[in-house]
Scaffold this active site. Sequence first.
Site, PDB file in Angstrom:
ATOM      1  N   ASP A  24       0.852  -1.193   0.000  1.00  0.00           N
ATOM      2  CA  ASP A  24       0.000   0.000   0.000  1.00  0.00           C
ATOM      3  C   ASP A  24       0.886   1.241   0.000  1.00  0.00           C
ATOM      4  OD1 ASP A  24       1.093   0.173   2.527  1.00  0.00           O
ATOM      5  OD2 ASP A  24      -0.812   0.147   3.601  1.00  0.00           O
ATOM      6  N   ASP A  37       1.383   4.720   2.306  1.00  0.00           N
ATOM      7  CA  ASP A  37       0.965   5.323   3.575  1.00  0.00           C
ATOM      8  C   ASP A  37       1.352   6.795   3.624  1.00  0.00           C
ATOM      9  OD1 ASP A  37       0.406   2.606   4.898  1.00  0.00           O
ATOM     10  OD2 ASP A  37       2.532   2.391   4.405  1.00  0.00           O
ATOM     11  N   ASP A  83      -3.371   4.485   2.565  1.00  0.00           N
ATOM     12  CA  ASP A  83      -3.768   4.833   3.939  1.00  0.00           C
ATOM     13  C   ASP A  83      -3.423   6.290   4.201  1.00  0.00           C
ATOM     14  OD1 ASP A  83      -4.494   2.235   4.469  1.00  0.00           O
ATOM     15  OD2 ASP A  83      -2.735   1.739   5.682  1.00  0.00           O
TER      16      ASP A  83
HETATM   17  N1  DCT Z   1       1.682   0.866  11.615  1.00  0.00           N
HETATM   18  C1  DCT Z   1       1.279   1.390  12.825  1.00  0.00           C
HETATM   19  N2  DCT Z   1      -0.016   1.283  13.219  1.00  0.00           N
HETATM   20  C2  DCT Z   1      -0.915   0.687  12.400  1.00  0.00           C
HETATM   21  C3  DCT Z   1      -0.525   0.167  11.152  1.00  0.00           C
HETATM   22  C4  DCT Z   1       0.801   0.280  10.784  1.00  0.00           C
HETATM   23  O1  DCT Z   1       2.080   1.924  13.566  1.00  0.00           O
HETATM   24  N3  DCT Z   1      -2.177   0.606  12.821  1.00  0.00           N
HETATM   25  C5  DCT Z   1       3.075   0.996  11.224  1.00  0.00           C
HETATM   26  C6  DCT Z   1       3.867  -0.239  11.060  1.00  0.00           C
HETATM   27  C7  DCT Z   1       4.615  -0.085   9.757  1.00  0.00           C
HETATM   28  C8  DCT Z   1       3.999   1.149   9.104  1.00  0.00           C
HETATM   29  O2  DCT Z   1       3.062   1.667  10.006  1.00  0.00           O
HETATM   30  C9  DCT Z   1       3.387   0.909   7.783  1.00  0.00           C
HETATM   31  O3  DCT Z   1       2.548  -0.233   7.791  1.00  0.00           O
HETATM   32  P1  DCT Z   1       2.460  -1.173   6.517  1.00  0.00           P
HETATM   33  O4  DCT Z   1       1.980  -0.420   5.344  1.00  0.00           O
HETATM   34  O5  DCT Z   1       1.669  -2.378   6.900  1.00  0.00           O
HETATM   35  O6  DCT Z   1       3.971  -1.649   6.368  1.00  0.00           O
HETATM   36  P2  DCT Z   1       5.064  -1.262   5.309  1.00  0.00           P
HETATM   37  O7  DCT Z   1       6.338  -1.347   6.032  1.00  0.00           O
HETATM   38  O8  DCT Z   1       4.722   0.023   4.650  1.00  0.00           O
HETATM   39  O9  DCT Z   1       4.972  -2.460   4.305  1.00  0.00           O
HETATM   40  P3  DCT Z   1       4.424  -2.458   2.798  1.00  0.00           P
HETATM   41  O10 DCT Z   1       5.579  -1.956   1.997  1.00  0.00           O
HETATM   42  O11 DCT Z   1       4.096  -3.869   2.485  1.00  0.00           O
HETATM   43  O12 DCT Z   1       3.243  -1.556   2.729  1.00  0.00           O
HETATM   44 MG    MG Z   2       2.871   0.358   3.617  1.00  0.00          MG
END
Ligand code: DCT
Ligand code: MG
Length: 397
Positions: A233, A235, A321
């Site tokens: 995703d 973020d 997100d």
């Molecule tokens: N996080 C957090 N609280 C949440 C969800 C996520 O603190 N409710 C943190 C953990 C890692 C970061 O935010 C981003 O989450 P992801 O998108 O799941 O991880 P990513 O490292 O960006 O992995 P990807 O590249 O697969 O998106």
């Molecule tokens: Mg991510």
Amino acid sequence: FTDSMGAGKPVDIQERHRLQTQTTCPEQSDPVPVSKVAAISQYACQRRTTLNNKNKIFTDALEILAENCEFNENERSYVVFARATSVLKSLPYAISSMTMLEGLPNMEVQPRAIIEEILEDGKSSTVESLLCDERYKATKLFTSIFGVGLKTADRWYRLGFRTLEEVQAAKDLKFTKMQKAGLMYCEDISSFVNKAEAHAVGQIIEKFVHKCVPNATVTLTGGFRRGKEIGHDVDFLITCPEEGKEEGILHKVHSLPQGLLLYYDIIESTMEKNKIPSKQYDVMDKFQKCFMILKLNNTLVQNTEPERQIESKDWKAIRVDLVIVPIQQYAYALLGWSGSRHFERDLRRFSYHEKRMNLDNHVLYDKTKKVFLTAKTEEEIFAHLGLEYIEPWERNA
Ligand code: DCT
Ligand code: MG
């Protein structure tokens, strides 16, 4: 061994390896027992972990086993595999013999056995058989769908479903709104987002946010901030220099250009205004968020891959997100959302066990002094914790 490590200062890894491979100590004539050599920290937040993983052959295998433990809700084994994986990712050299594991933290019996198998056979039979396991395969497939967690995946498995086609064709399954969207766009979403697409999404989000609040800022976080080439995703954190101005932004997402928003769900903030900062320590944060699926037009993406240009579909569904953060909590939110998940877990564990402090995505609370420590930047948070600053691209633990 781990006890002697405590919060001790980690020695430069290459220096450590030099010491470890040396048979005698410079000051003594007796050979140095490897376990006495100053060590790599047991905490990921005291190691620098870039994407240049020299031990991928081992970490890929161990990550599959860790994931399976998560599927089985076996937290203890999950931690054992995840911690060993993370240490191996941080090494500036490849492991080529079992003796090279001596003195490394978090190398317990289970991961050691896997590493040994791989060193001997080039692969692990345990991992190979797991990859053929019906339950593992179905759980992996089902939880990859947006909106499907372990409980739903397990229910579908126990109902006899094994493929997405079977789930989609099922007459009597009820899906949430989120799962319906997840199933509808599963092909695009499971094909990962690349950097160019993340950048294009960033421009759309920025334009929208600035239309709502001209001086609000949009920051790319998550894996892309750590330098990853792909992610599941994209973020973003959104904040505003004047406290409170950021609050209405998400409720205007429906004003995004026509057809762009394929799905959205706004999660309201659970912060109690009169109780900020909260002493309660929580893994999930309390920010207002929006989970969405955007329809990204190929023309907006620079260097679209040739195979995508000839596809009949001229767009791709992307998971995004958005997190709305009040400015005073911004540094903590940025640190928390930058990940990796394992890096975050170890930051919290280090804070709690070594510093008697509670860290979450909002605040840092010093339990000894009974004070909240404010921070404007991530650097200040590391300093509060007595940690050397670790750059985002060194947090791929
Ligand atoms: N996080 C957090 N609280 C949440 C969800 C996520 O603190 N409710 C943190 C953990 C890692 C970061 O935010 C981003 O989450 P992801 O998108 O799941 O991880 P990513 O490292 O960006 O992995 P990807 O590249 O697969 O998106
Ligand atoms: Mg991510």
